[in-house]
Design a protein around this motif. Structure first.
Motif, PDB file in Angstrom:
ATOM      1  N   GLN B 277       0.832  -1.204   0.000  1.00  0.00           N
ATOM      2  CA  GLN B 277       0.000   0.000   0.000  1.00  0.00           C
ATOM      3  C   GLN B 277       0.867   1.254   0.000  1.00  0.00           C
ATOM      4  O   GLN B 277       0.502   2.260  -0.609  1.00  0.00           O
ATOM      5  CB  GLN B 277      -0.906  -0.025   1.247  1.00  0.00           C
ATOM      6  N   PHE B 278       1.997   1.194   0.664  1.00  0.00           N
ATOM      7  CA  PHE B 278       2.809   2.411   0.838  1.00  0.00           C
ATOM      8  C   PHE B 278       4.178   2.316   0.173  1.00  0.00           C
ATOM      9  O   PHE B 278       4.949   3.266   0.249  1.00  0.00           O
ATOM     10  CB  PHE B 278       2.979   2.721   2.320  1.00  0.00           C
ATOM     11  N   ALA B 279       4.496   1.177  -0.408  1.00  0.00           N
ATOM     12  CA  ALA B 279       5.797   1.055  -1.057  1.00  0.00           C
ATOM     13  C   ALA B 279       5.783  -0.179  -1.954  1.00  0.00           C
ATOM     14  O   ALA B 279       5.047  -1.135  -1.703  1.00  0.00           O
ATOM     15  CB  ALA B 279       6.908   0.920  -0.026  1.00  0.00           C
ATOM     16  N   GLU B 280       6.624  -0.162  -2.954  1.00  0.00           N
ATOM     17  CA  GLU B 280       6.617  -1.227  -3.955  1.00  0.00           C
ATOM     18  C   GLU B 280       8.059  -1.506  -4.368  1.00  0.00           C
ATOM     19  O   GLU B 280       8.897  -0.594  -4.363  1.00  0.00           O
ATOM     20  CB  GLU B 280       5.802  -0.711  -5.171  1.00  0.00           C
ATOM     21  N   GLU B 284      12.436  -5.670 -11.409  1.00  0.00           N
ATOM     22  CA  GLU B 284      13.878  -5.536 -11.623  1.00  0.00           C
ATOM     23  C   GLU B 284      14.625  -4.978 -10.418  1.00  0.00           C
ATOM     24  O   GLU B 284      15.851  -4.870 -10.417  1.00  0.00           O
ATOM     25  CB  GLU B 284      14.157  -4.661 -12.860  1.00  0.00           C
ATOM     26  N   GLY B 285      13.861  -4.604  -9.371  1.00  0.00           N
ATOM     27  CA  GLY B 285      14.549  -4.196  -8.143  1.00  0.00           C
ATOM     28  C   GLY B 285      14.631  -2.706  -7.936  1.00  0.00           C
ATOM     29  O   GLY B 285      15.601  -2.214  -7.377  1.00  0.00           O
ATOM     30  N   ARG B 286      13.608  -1.976  -8.369  1.00  0.00           N
ATOM     31  CA  ARG B 286      13.559  -0.546  -8.032  1.00  0.00           C
ATOM     32  C   ARG B 286      12.580  -0.359  -6.889  1.00  0.00           C
ATOM     33  O   ARG B 286      11.486  -0.945  -6.888  1.00  0.00           O
ATOM     34  CB  ARG B 286      13.110   0.280  -9.241  1.00  0.00           C
ATOM     35  N   TYR B 287      12.978   0.466  -5.953  1.00  0.00           N
ATOM     36  CA  TYR B 287      12.106   0.739  -4.808  1.00  0.00           C
ATOM     37  C   TYR B 287      11.304   1.996  -5.078  1.00  0.00           C
ATOM     38  O   TYR B 287      11.861   3.026  -5.458  1.00  0.00           O
ATOM     39  CB  TYR B 287      12.948   0.932  -3.541  1.00  0.00           C
ATOM     40  N   LEU B 288      10.003   1.934  -4.920  1.00  0.00           N
ATOM     41  CA  LEU B 288       9.117   3.069  -5.168  1.00  0.00           C
ATOM     42  C   LEU B 288       8.196   3.273  -3.979  1.00  0.00           C
ATOM     43  O   LEU B 288       7.685   2.314  -3.413  1.00  0.00           O
ATOM     44  CB  LEU B 288       8.221   2.774  -6.387  1.00  0.00           C
ATOM     45  N   SER B 289       7.987   4.538  -3.642  1.00  0.00           N
ATOM     46  CA  SER B 289       7.001   4.823  -2.604  1.00  0.00           C
ATOM     47  C   SER B 289       6.424   6.208  -2.826  1.00  0.00           C
ATOM     48  O   SER B 289       7.154   7.125  -3.188  1.00  0.00           O
ATOM     49  CB  SER B 289       7.635   4.747  -1.210  1.00  0.00           C
ATOM     50  N   PRO B 290       5.133   6.351  -2.620  1.00  0.00           N
ATOM     51  CA  PRO B 290       4.542   7.682  -2.721  1.00  0.00           C
ATOM     52  C   PRO B 290       4.984   8.589  -1.572  1.00  0.00           C
ATOM     53  O   PRO B 290       4.775   9.786  -1.623  1.00  0.00           O
ATOM     54  CB  PRO B 290       3.039   7.415  -2.666  1.00  0.00           C
ATOM     55  N   ILE B 291       5.564   8.001  -0.538  1.00  0.00           N
ATOM     56  CA  ILE B 291       6.008   8.812   0.601  1.00  0.00           C
ATOM     57  C   ILE B 291       7.525   8.811   0.608  1.00  0.00           C
ATOM     58  O   ILE B 291       8.152   7.768   0.847  1.00  0.00           O
ATOM     59  CB  ILE B 291       5.475   8.234   1.928  1.00  0.00           C
ATOM     60  N   ASP B 292       8.095   9.975   0.332  1.00  0.00           N
ATOM     61  CA  ASP B 292       9.547  10.019   0.179  1.00  0.00           C
ATOM     62  C   ASP B 292      10.292   9.817   1.485  1.00  0.00           C
ATOM     63  O   ASP B 292      11.260   9.067   1.545  1.00  0.00           O
ATOM     64  CB  ASP B 292       9.969  11.373  -0.425  1.00  0.00           C
ATOM     65  N   ASN B 293       9.821  10.519   2.484  1.00  0.00           N
ATOM     66  CA  ASN B 293      10.538  10.471   3.755  1.00  0.00           C
ATOM     67  C   ASN B 293      10.357   9.107   4.422  1.00  0.00           C
ATOM     68  O   ASN B 293       9.241   8.684   4.724  1.00  0.00           O
ATOM     69  CB  ASN B 293       9.969  11.582   4.658  1.00  0.00           C
TER      70      ASN B 293
END
Lengths: 677, 677
Positions: B277-280, B284-293
């Motif tokens: 819900q908050f991170a993916e 291929e191994g990229r980290y993504l999140s709508p919340i930067d901090n």
């Protein structure tokens, strides 16, 4: 909840009290062995024998978790019998029956048992204290010869059948009847109704072969009040005819003790079954007693059982030591948060809040320990005196002993409930696991505040003694009688007759400041601390007397008057006992030679005294004995004392001498979670 | 210990306060059903469903005593699954997965479960609250489709593997690692050392097939903080390879819950096991999140779990109701002494002391009930709002909710510990028998003060929010960071930013007397009562800020500064929460139409407010807000209120709606010991 650290005036930079930075203060080194010897007192050898026995049977702490109730009861019985073989449980009985002939030693042994499994403790209390004590104190040669050797060795197990379902604290009103049949020269024991069944009787559900049964004695149609009889209830494990026994079922704790309910249906016992130290029925059916007054007779009998209360109070205090040892050792290992900065890594006990939670409890445990030493010593002296007890010249002293035992029992057992709870919480979730001891400590000690006299009822007894100056008739008075008695006196009479009245005056003379002693004396002056507690006690007793008198004088219903004054009555009794506790600690400390031990104990004594005053500082302010500025200064001083005591904490609990095997708690204490120490 | 009834001036005849004889006072009749409906609130039907289920499975209260731990665990699981079939445990889940779609209903259902066996309650909390809640709140459609229907029905049992042995309250520092293997598109879960084993995990030792595991996410050598993963741990009852589970062993209570420890040794789960819900993590191994901090992300995740705290607080409050119902009913049957005079026969509750023990606890239970209603309602609103939670516009409101939940949980669970203990003691020895409920109530609720956040740690969180006005960065600050942050502000800024600042002003305007409102206002004026609590709160917060600032400004070590201020910090948080509780009670009562119900609730509200002030009257005196005369008047007024509440007591506890079958206690309640009523 600890007191709020008061907000400070802008000019003050830290919350340190005036003493926190005393340049003269040097942190003492606590010699753990020497402190332990001081605590153990004259019965160090006895206590060590019990510690060895506890260690030998340490497995029972695990069995308590793992066995079925039925198996655990047998296991507890076996341990009790094995301990009996070492002599530790028979210290209070005459040597000719295999006992040790030393009442003080028997109390020391019992107290020390409280470091281990408490079902064992209570089973010992039932068998040797209640059952054995009744045979010894209420019986005569015939009963001693018949029973003492067997019960001291544990060959015969017995129970103490006093409490009834419907009569609770009011033993004098119990319903079981023992009717003398002159023809057969037998007593017939009968339970007339269900409110008169014997209830919560330890040792009854499984093991007792004999019971000491308290019943209303009836001879030739006349009632003579409550007397005690030896009644067989079981033979070869089978309950005897006419006796019905029910198991009380699972309890919150102490499930190694087989509590039961007993009904008697016309059970016949020989005339000699009457424990006849204080009364006799002749074969032809004449009732004789050296004590004419039936009330006085009853309370004389009951008074011989005061040892049970002294023992339970001591057990509560010692159980607290186990909890404090675990929680304190844990608090110097565990960190609340990860270190983000090595300079600021702190273990739990470095936090002000955690110090406030544990250190005053350690101080109070010391205080209660020394107060217990005093009451146990007095008991020893009174009961070791020459000649039969009823001839003791100093009845007044015996009533004071009973009162002191009642008050110390109440404070010691409440202390246990509170301390064990606080220590459990201070160990977090780990404190909830059974192997970490708190589960059993909590569950097993919970009933200490109730049995051997409900604490509130006991404190009312203490207050009655204070208000009537232990008058000869005081024991017979119920609360309403007491209210009427006090109403018949001038309030000044009540106050002046109390011992505390002169004490307040004399301590004031020691303090600087004359009438303003309460503002001028140093907070760490023990005379100041004592004067505060004495003032409170005297003031409360006077207040109770005044209110009782006013109510009765105005023709109000005595019950309603008493009901309204009741919490004041109980507070006065508590204030009295708190004063006795502090006096015991102060005089113990004062008697020590100069040195580090004395410095450390003075620190604890100050901490105890000031937290006691702080806990009731509202009352002192309301009654003009504490300014708000001084009240805040006391709280600051306590914080400073906590910081001084912090480095000594582990040594102070180690001096309790709890065997390592009694602590268990491998993960709380044994390996470094979140700590590299 | 209740406050001492103060000694009275000679002129005053009785200890009645000015209101005790108000000629205008007419004793209200409590309509038990109406009161119960008021307490049940909008979810009366849900609560009744749970009451019915509890009654149907009442036998479990006996099973808890009689079964082995292994059998009882199975029994508890079976009851949980049977209850799940009625829908009561799934109220908070979306309807498409078999849930009820109503978060408020799920809290009401959970709270009501606390009237029964508490292992069932905690097992429900683990399965549907923690495990299910994590899947729902932290997972997305994929996880919902895969797991929700099965977990809502109880077909799949799960656990919530967050807490670690060495990291306790400091979740952000936990040690378990989840490393992404891009090649295999899998996460590898590993327990690096024993301090990082998962500990006290409910459902782990026997039943869980799935675990939501919290671990440090590592992708391509970079750490991204704590994330949650769905990890299978058991299949057909067999623990899976790479997973090691140990039983935590016997506990003080809650032995129907199978707590365990879990270690992971390179356990592989697919990429989709991340609750995203908050991170993916992309294939291929990229980290993504709508919340930067990363800190904000962590606290946003954690914030979704606030429901657990709200539920535990409510459970504590409801468990207290069971104890109070038993003790109050007992107190109107049982006599302390035999009647010597029929006019003066009194049952326990006629005694002033007994009234003081029980009635303020009943009043406080009502107060906490209504405070809980507020926090549960706020939770419902926040979590039922439109759209994903992280997009909620009002983060400030969410932080306030978290703070309120933390404070209410602390007060509600401490209340349970205290109330159950007092009620047990008030029932004497009978309270010690397991069939009389207190054994289980005490043992099972004891850990409530610790789990879902240790109460002291939670109150520090509350204080941090107050001191920083829930600043965006506040969640990330540790205690030392908070100390430094506050030191950077003017004290006035801290005080003025708190909500309470304006409230104090506005309430003063309502009171007579201007600056002397604290002396002039009537004791029973709710505005006076609220003003007192608000004054205390504001004053304490200001004091903490001042002390923190002074310490840091002087260059002292932040850890040492915090340590010294810590009890003040905690007291401020408690004062804040006490104010919220009283506000909830006052506004609930004020909103009622005139009538007997309102009269009765006003009585309870006054009793609660004044006992709250009385409990801290020393502080109020120290800070110039209470004269000693007024302080004594408050104690007298409380006694008068107790006498007024006495005739209503049984109705007031009956309105809690505890099913008779949950009370058990046949001998305490069922037949007349020492009473002919």
């Amino acid at each position: 909840m600890p007191t709020v650290e008061p907000e400070t005036a802008p000019a003050r930079v830290e919350d340190d009290g005036p003493h926190a930075d005393d340049s003269g203060y040097r942190q003492p080194e606590v010699d753990v062995d020497a402190m332990r010897r001081l605590l153990d007192g004259r019965y160090g050898d006895v206590r060590d024998l019990v510690r060895d026995n506890l260690t030998e049977h340490a497995q029972i702490l695990v069995d308590q978790e793992q066995m079925t109730t039925a198996d655990f009861r047998e296991r507890v019985k076996d341990v009790v019998v094995m301990m009996a073989e070492t002599g530790q449980t028979g210290m209070g009985f005459p040597e000719e029956y295999g006992g040790g002939g030393d009442i003080g030693a028997s109390i020391a042994a019992f107290e020390t048992l409280a470091l281990g499994d408490l079902s064992v403790l209570v089973k010992v209390g039932v068998q040797f204290g209640l059952f054995g004590g009744a045979i010894l104190q209420l019986g005569t040669r015939h009963h001693h010869d018949a029973h003492l050797a067997d019960l001291v060795s544990g060959r015969t197990m017995g129970c103490f059948a006093m409490t009834e379902s419907g009569h609770g604290s009011n033993v004098q009103a119990l319903g079981t009847v023992a009717t003398y049949d002159a023809e057969a020269q037998e007593f017939v024991i009968t339970t007339p109704d269900d409110t008169s069944r014997k209830d919560y009787i330890g040792n009854a559900a499984a093991h007792a072969e004999l019971a000491v049964v308290f019943a209303q004695l009836e001879v030739g149609g006349e009632r003579h009040g409550v007397h005690a009889f030896v009644v067989p209830v079981r033979e070869d494990g089978r309950v005897l005819d006419g006796v019905r026994i029910e198991d009380c079922g699972p309890k919150m704790g102490l499930n190694g003790v087989d509590n039961g309910r007993i009904w008697f249906d016309g059970v016949r016992v020989p005339r000699t079954a009457l424990l006849n130290q204080f009364a006799e029925v002749t074969p032809e059916g004449r009732y004789l007693s050296p004590i004419d007054n039936p009330n006085k007779r009853f309370f004389t009998m009951l008074g011989t059982l005061v040892q049970g209360r002294v023992c339970v109070g001591g057990a509560g205090i010692n159980a607290s030591k186990v909890a404090l040892t675990i929680a304190t050792r844990y608090a110097v290992r565990r960190r609340q948060f990860e270190a983000t900065d090595p300079d600021q890594e702190q273990v739990l006990l470095d936090y002000g809040m955690h110090q406030r939670r544990l250190l005053p409890l350690i101080a109070r445990t010391y205080a209660l320990h020394f107060a217990q030493e005093v009451v146990a010593g007095q008991l020893h002296d009174v009961f070791s005196g020459p000649g039969p007890i009823e001839q003791g010249s100093d009845e007044h002293a015996r009533r004071m002993l009973e009162s002191r035992a009642a008050g110390t029992k109440a404070l010691g057992t409440w202390h246990a409930t509170r301390t064990i709870q606080e220590c459990r919480e201070a160990c977090g979730g780990a404190g909830y696991l059974s192997e970490n001891r708190f589960a059993a400590l909590k569950a097993d000690t919970d009933v200490f505040t109730t049995f051997e006299g409900d604490n509130h009822v006991l404190l009312q007894l203490v207050a009655k003694g204070l208000l009537t100056d232990y008058a000869g008739e005081f024991e017979e008075m119920d609360q309403l009688g007491m209210a009427r008695f006090v109403a018949g006196l001038a309030v000044e009479t009540v106050v002046e007759r109390t011992a505390v009245h002169k004490l307040v005056q004399s301590v004031r003379d020691l303090l600087p400041g004359g009438d303003t002693w309460d503002q001028e004396a140093g907070l760490l002056d023990p005379n100041y601390q004592l004067a505060m507690l004495r003032f409170r006690e005297e003031h409360m007793i006077g207040g109770v007397a005044r209110r009782l008198k006013r109510g009765i004088d105005q023709g109000a219903n005595a019950g309603a008057v008493f009901s309204r004054v009741q919490d004041h009555v109980i507070a006065a009794a508590r204030a009295h006992t708190e004063r006795l506790v502090l006096e015991a600690f102060v005089s113990k400390t004062a008697a020590l030679p100069d040195g580090d031990l004395k410095v450390a104990l003075n620190l604890l004594c100050d901490l105890h005294a000031l937290t006691t005053i702080e806990a009731d500082r509202a009352w002192f302010m309301e009654h003009g004995r504490l300014s708000s500025a001084r009240s805040k200064a006391i709280s600051r001083e306590i914080n400073a004392l906590c910081r001084k005591a912090r480095p000594l904490a582990v040594d102070l609990v180690d001096a309790f001498g709890v065997p390592e095997e009694m602590l268990r708690s491998p993960e709380l204490l044994g390996w470094p979670i979140g700590s590299d120490h």
